[in-house]
Design a protein around this motif. Structure first.
Motif, PDB file in Angstrom:
ATOM      1  N   GLY A  49      16.282   7.687  -4.436  1.00 29.68           N
ATOM      2  CA  GLY A  49      15.609   6.488  -4.963  1.00 29.68           C
ATOM      3  C   GLY A  49      14.172   7.006  -4.437  1.00 29.68           C
ATOM      4  N   ALA A  50      14.441   7.680  -3.282  1.00 29.10           N
ATOM      5  CA  ALA A  50      12.876   8.993  -2.574  1.00 29.10           C
ATOM      6  C   ALA A  50      12.844   9.831  -3.169  1.00 29.10           C
ATOM      7  CB  ALA A  50      12.801   9.372  -1.532  1.00 29.10           C
ATOM      8  N   LEU A  51      13.337  10.708  -4.335  1.00 26.46           N
ATOM      9  CA  LEU A  51      12.380  11.520  -5.589  1.00 26.46           C
ATOM     10  C   LEU A  51      11.884  10.970  -6.860  1.00 26.46           C
ATOM     11  CD1 LEU A  51      12.530  14.409  -5.922  1.00 26.46           C
ATOM     12  CD2 LEU A  51      14.509  14.596  -6.648  1.00 26.46           C
ATOM     13  N   SER A  52      12.400   9.803  -6.846  1.00 23.61           N
ATOM     14  CA  SER A  52      12.373   9.325  -7.634  1.00 23.61           C
ATOM     15  C   SER A  52      11.175   8.299  -7.934  1.00 23.61           C
ATOM     16  CB  SER A  52      13.300   7.724  -8.490  1.00 23.61           C
ATOM     17  OG  SER A  52      13.441   7.028  -9.253  1.00 23.61           O
ATOM     18  N   THR A  53      10.717   7.700  -6.775  1.00 20.93           N
ATOM     19  CA  THR A  53       9.571   7.332  -6.265  1.00 20.93           C
ATOM     20  C   THR A  53       8.429   8.125  -6.246  1.00 20.93           C
ATOM     21  OG1 THR A  53      11.038   5.417  -4.937  1.00 20.93           O
ATOM     22  CG2 THR A  53       8.242   5.933  -4.659  1.00 20.93           C
ATOM     23  N   PHE A  54       8.796   8.999  -5.753  1.00 19.55           N
ATOM     24  CA  PHE A  54       7.768  10.258  -5.110  1.00 19.55           C
ATOM     25  C   PHE A  54       7.411  10.757  -7.276  1.00 19.55           C
ATOM     26  CE2 PHE A  54       6.733  15.019  -5.335  1.00 19.55           C
ATOM     27  CZ  PHE A  54       5.321  14.974  -4.682  1.00 19.55           C
ATOM     28  N   LEU A  55       8.505  11.133  -8.151  1.00 14.75           N
ATOM     29  CA  LEU A  55       7.876  11.788  -8.946  1.00 14.75           C
ATOM     30  C   LEU A  55       6.924  10.980 -10.297  1.00 14.75           C
ATOM     31  CD1 LEU A  55      10.670  13.509 -10.069  1.00 14.75           C
ATOM     32  CD2 LEU A  55       8.708  14.643  -9.412  1.00 14.75           C
ATOM     33  N   SER A  56       7.930   9.358 -10.010  1.00 17.96           N
ATOM     34  CA  SER A  56       7.459   8.285 -10.634  1.00 17.96           C
ATOM     35  C   SER A  56       5.747   7.783 -10.233  1.00 17.96           C
ATOM     36  CB  SER A  56       7.831   7.142 -10.328  1.00 17.96           C
ATOM     37  OG  SER A  56       6.742   5.755 -10.309  1.00 17.96           O
TER      38      SER A  56
END
Length: 72
Positions: A49-56
């Motif tokens: 989830g953290a990686l997804s938020t960062f990439l978004s």
């Protein structure tokens, strides 16, 4: 999985040994196993989830620049 910490340690050590012996395939394999084991622990469960938020966030910041439009 009560022994996940030991498995992660062995995967990291295996990756380091493979990298030291210049066996890139083994090092990549052990690195992937380490990440998968870490994500399966309660502490690493938030990593996707953290990686997804960062990439978004990165995508939203970079898209106007790459399209040549002004951010407004």
């Amino acid at each position: 999985m009560p022994s996940a910490g030991v498995l992660i340690l062995f995967a990291i050590v295996g990756s380091a040994i493979c990298a030291k012996s210049r066996f890139a395939g083994g090092a990549i394999f052990f690195g992937v196993v380490t990440v998968v084991l870490f994500i399966s622990t309660p502490m690493g469960a938030g990593l996707p989830g953290a990686l997804s938020t960062f990439l978004s966030t990165f995508d939203h910041a970079a898209t106007p620049v790459l399209n040549g439009t002004a951010a407004g």
